[in-house]
Design a protein around this motif. Structure first.
Motif, PDB file in Angstrom:
ATOM      1  N   LYS A   1      25.221  20.170 -33.017  1.00  0.00           N
ATOM      2  CA  LYS A   1      24.530  21.453 -32.987  1.00  0.00           C
ATOM      3  C   LYS A   1      23.964  21.849 -34.346  1.00  0.00           C
ATOM      4  CE  LYS A   1      25.565  24.732 -30.194  1.00  0.00           C
ATOM      5  NZ  LYS A   1      26.151  25.862 -29.454  1.00  0.00           N
ATOM      6  N   GLY A   2      24.329  21.098 -35.396  1.00  0.00           N
ATOM      7  CA  GLY A   2      23.803  21.386 -36.728  1.00  0.00           C
ATOM      8  C   GLY A   2      24.607  22.408 -37.503  1.00  0.00           C
ATOM      9  N   TYR A   3      25.785  22.766 -36.990  1.00  0.00           N
ATOM     10  CA  TYR A   3      26.627  23.746 -37.692  1.00  0.00           C
ATOM     11  C   TYR A   3      27.357  23.104 -38.867  1.00  0.00           C
ATOM     12  CZ  TYR A   3      25.971  26.754 -33.577  1.00  0.00           C
ATOM     13  OH  TYR A   3      25.439  27.520 -32.573  1.00  0.00           O
ATOM     14  N   THR A   4      27.676  21.819 -38.764  1.00  0.00           N
ATOM     15  CA  THR A   4      28.398  21.114 -39.837  1.00  0.00           C
ATOM     16  C   THR A   4      27.628  19.865 -40.227  1.00  0.00           C
ATOM     17  OG1 THR A   4      29.701  19.951 -38.160  1.00  0.00           O
ATOM     18  CG2 THR A   4      30.670  21.938 -39.108  1.00  0.00           C
ATOM     19  N   ARG A   5      27.963  19.389 -41.468  1.00  0.00           N
ATOM     20  CA  ARG A   5      27.323  18.169 -41.968  1.00  0.00           C
ATOM     21  C   ARG A   5      28.382  17.282 -42.591  1.00  0.00           C
ATOM     22  NH1 ARG A   5      23.823  19.835 -46.164  1.00  0.00           N
ATOM     23  NH2 ARG A   5      25.448  19.277 -47.657  1.00  0.00           N
ATOM     24  N   ARG A   6      28.348  15.995 -42.272  1.00  0.00           N
ATOM     25  CA  ARG A   6      29.308  15.054 -42.835  1.00  0.00           C
ATOM     26  C   ARG A   6      28.992  14.820 -44.302  1.00  0.00           C
ATOM     27  NH1 ARG A   6      31.862  11.587 -39.083  1.00  0.00           N
ATOM     28  NH2 ARG A   6      32.862  10.688 -40.932  1.00  0.00           N
ATOM     29  N   ALA A   7      30.050  14.811 -45.109  1.00  0.00           N
ATOM     30  CA  ALA A   7      29.936  14.469 -46.541  1.00  0.00           C
ATOM     31  C   ALA A   7      31.132  13.588 -46.884  1.00  0.00           C
ATOM     32  CB  ALA A   7      29.905  15.720 -47.404  1.00  0.00           C
ATOM     33  N   GLY A   8      31.017  12.310 -46.635  1.00  0.00           N
ATOM     34  CA  GLY A   8      32.151  11.400 -46.796  1.00  0.00           C
ATOM     35  C   GLY A   8      33.180  11.660 -45.710  1.00  0.00           C
ATOM     36  N   GLU A   9      34.421  11.912 -46.148  1.00  0.00           N
ATOM     37  CA  GLU A   9      35.496  12.185 -45.191  1.00  0.00           C
ATOM     38  C   GLU A   9      35.519  13.647 -44.777  1.00  0.00           C
ATOM     39  OE1 GLU A   9      37.652  10.047 -43.760  1.00  0.00           O
ATOM     40  OE2 GLU A   9      36.436   8.468 -44.675  1.00  0.00           O
ATOM     41  N   LYS A  10      34.738  14.448 -45.474  1.00  0.00           N
ATOM     42  CA  LYS A  10      34.769  15.885 -45.217  1.00  0.00           C
ATOM     43  C   LYS A  10      33.561  16.338 -44.386  1.00  0.00           C
ATOM     44  CE  LYS A  10      37.406  17.501 -49.219  1.00  0.00           C
ATOM     45  NZ  LYS A  10      37.427  18.480 -50.316  1.00  0.00           N
ATOM     46  N   ARG A  11      33.686  17.505 -43.840  1.00  0.00           N
ATOM     47  CA  ARG A  11      32.586  18.197 -43.176  1.00  0.00           C
ATOM     48  C   ARG A  11      32.384  19.534 -43.856  1.00  0.00           C
ATOM     49  NH1 ARG A  11      34.400  15.086 -38.913  1.00  0.00           N
ATOM     50  NH2 ARG A  11      32.772  14.346 -37.460  1.00  0.00           N
ATOM     51  N   VAL A  12      31.116  19.834 -44.112  1.00  0.00           N
ATOM     52  CA  VAL A  12      30.770  21.091 -44.765  1.00  0.00           C
ATOM     53  C   VAL A  12      30.098  21.984 -43.736  1.00  0.00           C
ATOM     54  CG1 VAL A  12      29.428  22.189 -46.594  1.00  0.00           C
ATOM     55  CG2 VAL A  12      30.477  19.937 -46.987  1.00  0.00           C
ATOM     56  N   LEU A  13      30.550  23.210 -43.634  1.00  0.00           N
ATOM     57  CA  LEU A  13      29.956  24.164 -42.708  1.00  0.00           C
ATOM     58  C   LEU A  13      28.668  24.728 -43.308  1.00  0.00           C
ATOM     59  CD1 LEU A  13      30.831  25.337 -39.929  1.00  0.00           C
ATOM     60  CD2 LEU A  13      31.570  27.366 -41.157  1.00  0.00           C
ATOM     61  N   LEU A  14      27.572  24.735 -42.520  1.00  0.00           N
ATOM     62  CA  LEU A  14      26.282  25.239 -42.975  1.00  0.00           C
ATOM     63  C   LEU A  14      26.134  26.675 -42.493  1.00  0.00           C
ATOM     64  CD1 LEU A  14      24.126  22.091 -42.104  1.00  0.00           C
ATOM     65  CD2 LEU A  14      25.179  22.674 -44.296  1.00  0.00           C
ATOM     66  N   ALA A  15      26.477  27.609 -43.385  1.00  0.00           N
ATOM     67  CA  ALA A  15      26.514  29.020 -42.991  1.00  0.00           C
ATOM     68  C   ALA A  15      25.162  29.519 -42.488  1.00  0.00           C
ATOM     69  CB  ALA A  15      26.980  29.872 -44.181  1.00  0.00           C
ATOM     70  N   SER A  16      24.053  28.958 -43.059  1.00  0.00           N
ATOM     71  CA  SER A  16      22.717  29.424 -42.670  1.00  0.00           C
ATOM     72  C   SER A  16      22.371  29.049 -41.235  1.00  0.00           C
ATOM     73  CB  SER A  16      21.661  28.847 -43.621  1.00  0.00           C
ATOM     74  OG  SER A  16      21.649  27.432 -43.549  1.00  0.00           O
ATOM     75  N   LYS A  17      23.071  28.082 -40.673  1.00  0.00           N
ATOM     76  CA  LYS A  17      22.784  27.611 -39.321  1.00  0.00           C
ATOM     77  C   LYS A  17      23.621  28.314 -38.258  1.00  0.00           C
ATOM     78  CE  LYS A  17      19.955  24.258 -40.634  1.00  0.00           C
ATOM     79  NZ  LYS A  17      18.542  24.218 -40.255  1.00  0.00           N
ATOM     80  N   LEU A  18      24.617  29.082 -38.702  1.00  0.00           N
ATOM     81  CA  LEU A  18      25.550  29.669 -37.742  1.00  0.00           C
ATOM     82  C   LEU A  18      24.917  30.827 -36.983  1.00  0.00           C
ATOM     83  CD1 LEU A  18      28.840  29.739 -39.846  1.00  0.00           C
ATOM     84  CD2 LEU A  18      28.031  27.980 -38.268  1.00  0.00           C
TER      85      LEU A  18
END
Length: 648
Positions: free
Chosen positions: A624-641
């Protein structure tokens, strides 16, 4: 003995000076050489006509045509309207060039029966006559005259004239008279003023009937007039019909406005054209192929005009071949469906090809698709034999055809075309819409438009599941934009009669298999599903578990689930888990607090769930584009929420 007129015309054919006119005079008592120039030169220049009274009292018309090569135009004009031929060959000369050309022209014009008179039989001895007869029979081999009577005669001494008259009677017995049905059509071969009568035109009636007082049109000029009198072989009649030689006096048109090549016809049925479609056959005797856009002389009816050959498949047509083509005239002509025509080289003048008109009002095809459609139309029309099948072939070719155009294309009256359209509708070969415009639709066209309406209705049902259907005007504006309101209504009525679309008591349209949603039941069952999702939290239930909880049928559950998804209540994760919007938003709020990003293990620990559930949930948020993979982590994209999750 009672004399009665037969709807049938016989024509002479043969080489110059082989005795055609003399033979006609011996049979009928009438000299067809009526011009002083003809008398002086001893040859027939113009067409001559005479009534032939057979032994049983029947009367048929005889057309005497010129034999000289320079007058082939007049020969074709006369031969175009004949039903059978009396081929004339002189015993002292035998088969000559114009004998051959005339026979080829007759074949092109569709003449299928006749007989042969070998004239001047008294001018040669018996042995020479036998050789001449054998020469004629050999010449006729393979033609439509093979096996037909070949009779030696003398117009001077009267030898075998009684036998010839008998065989002419047998010929008339074999030929089927022309039908009198259809709108009147008469190519004009002569026109002249007569004091007290106005302009008089003559010709062979190809089709229909003409009566005193009838309103007529002269094409291609379009001038209209009223029939003052009608004659057949010099005798006044109230009505003349197809297959007769007719003279018509017309009020309202001057002789200067008419000429040979024009057509006198019923009003409002025929039109002038410059392009018609045909199957073109190049004679086997042609010395060379014809090429696309080659200039030729077109002889059709009594017209003789310059034209071009537009070949639709290949750039060349070889001798003996037949191919779909268009004939493009350099001036207006008038032609009849199924009318035969002859083509001659522009220079030198010689007969090379011919065919029959299949579609009188053609236009040049633009592009490969249009050309293929044109070729298919020609081939389909070549295979039909009556107006009903012709109309069906045209509807299939054009997909959608206004009744007025259909009447023009098949050259029938509007009432007759309506009758034919009704027959096709009852046969279920076409759909006949009688709205603002009377339209004929091919089956494929109807199914395509029906598919557009059905697709719109399903879309409308998805967007308005609680409504009993779509208003007809909304349906028309969305799926039937090309129709006026009355025609669109007629289309919808035809669709409803087919059973796939239903009209509610309120006049709304819906698909047969659609059932409007019961909102009270929907809200109650939705609440149960959401309650289950709330209970399970971050370990969402599978679809089958939710259905078991409600204990309802598969179709009802599917309808419920589709409604909940469309309204955003739930989502399906990994094809099996039900995730409510409430739980999804709660998960997003949890992840929003993790400023440095999260791992799968961290989310599992925070939510108290397991990898089995958390991995599909995180992949769903990725999609849905709410999170983005960054290695082992996922970063939440606040602008997309969604609004309300990351703040106002």
């Amino acid at each position: 003995m009672d004399h009665r007129e037969i709807s049938l015309v016989l024509g002479t054919a043969g080489h110059i000076d082989h005795g055609k006119t003399t033979l006609v005079k011996a049979l009928t008592g009438i000299d067809c050489d009526r011009l002083s120039e003809e008398k002086k030169r001893g040859i027939t220049i113009e067409l001559g006509f005479a009534p032939l009274v057979l032994d049983d009292g029947r009367i048929v018309s005889i057309v005497d045509v010129p034999g000289h090569e320079r007058f082939i135009r007049q020969m074709v004009a006369g031969a175009s309207g004949i039903d059978g031929v009396l081929l004339v060959v002189a015993a002292d000369e035998g088969v000559m060039p114009q004998t051959r050309e005339h026979l080829e022209i007759l074949k092109i014009l569709g003449v299928k029966d006749g007989l042969v008179a070998v004239t001047k039989a008294d001018s040669v001895d018996e042995d020479f006559l036998e050789l001449a007869l054998e020469d004629v029979r050999e010449f006729l081999r393979g033609s439509f005259l093979e096996g037909k009577p070949v009779i030696p005669v003398s117009a001077i001494s009267g030898t075998n004239l009684s036998l010839l008259r008998e065989e002419l009677g047998n010929l008339v017995n074999r030929i089927r008279p022309r039908p009198r049905k259809g709108p009147f059509f008469l190519p004009i071969d002569r026109t002249f003023p007569v004091a007290g009568f106005g302009v008089v035109v003559t010709g062979t009636a190809y089709r229909g009937e003409i009566s005193v007082g009838m309103e007529t049109a002269a094409l291609p000029s379009g001038r209209e007039g009223r029939v003052r009198s009608v004659q057949v072989h010099g005798t006044g009649v109230q009505t003349a019909w197809a297959g007769q030689r007719v003279a018509v006096s017309i009020a309202g048109i001057s002789s200067e406005e008419l000429s040979r090549g024009d057509v006198l016809c019923a009003k409002g049925v025929y039109r002038a054209t410059r392009c018609f479609e045909c199957e073109l056959r190049l004679l086997e005797s042609a010395r060379e192929p014809v090429r696309h856009w080659q200039r030729v002389r077109l002889h059709i009816g009594t017209s003789d005009v310059v034209a071009r050959i537009a070949l639709l498949e290949n750039p060349f047509l070889q001798p003996g071949e037949t191919a779909p083509a268009q004939i493009v005239a350099e001036e207006n002509i008038v032609c009849l469906v199924d009318q035969r025509f002859v083509l001659r080289r522009y220079s030198p003048l010689e007969t090379i090809a011919g065919g029959r008109v299949l579609f009188p009002y053609a236009v040049k095809p633009k592009g490969k698709k249009a050309r293929i459609s044109c070729i298919e139309r020609v081939r389909n029309l070549a295979a039909v034999h009556d107006p009903e099948e012709r109309l069906l072939a045209l509807v299939r070719s054009f997909s959608m055809l206004e009744l007025s155009d259909g009447a023009l294309y098949i050259q029938e009256s509007p009432d007759e075309t309506t009758r034919l359209a009704e027959k096709l509708r009852k046969r279920e070969d076409t759909v006949f819409l009688q709205g603002g415009k009377k339209l004929l639709l091919s089956k494929n066209c109807f199914l395509r438009l029906a598919g557009d309406v059905e697709a719109f209705l399903w879309s409308y049902h998805d967007s308005h599941p609680s409504q009993k259907g779509a208003p007809p005007d909304v349906t028309v504006l969305s799926a039937l934009k090309s129709f006026d309101s009355r025609t669109a209504k007629a289309f919808l009525e035809a669709l409803v009669s087919g059973g796939s679309v239903v009209v509610s008591e309120e006049g709304l349209l819906r698909m047969k298999d659609f059932q409007p949603r019961d909102d009270e039941t929907f809200e109650r069952r939705s609440a149960e599903i959401l309650s289950l999702c709330r209970e399970r939290g971050f370990q969402p239930p599978v679809i089958s578990e939710a259905r078991e909880r409600l204990a309802i049928g598969e179709d009802a559950f599917s309808t419920l689930l589709n409604g909940m998804r469309e309204t955003g209540m739930v989502s399906i994760v990994s094809g099996e888990f039900l995730l409510s919007a409430e739980i999804e938003n709660e998960l997003l709020r949890i992840l929003l607090k993790e400023k440095e990003g999260v791992t799968l293990a961290r989310v599992r620990d925070i939510t108290g769930s397991s990898r089995k559930f958390i991995l599909p949930l995180l992949e769903y948020l990725d999609a849905k584009g709410y999170t983005r993979r960054a290695g082992e982590k996922r970063v939440l994209l606040a602008s997309k929420l969604p609004r309300g999750i990351a703040g106002p």
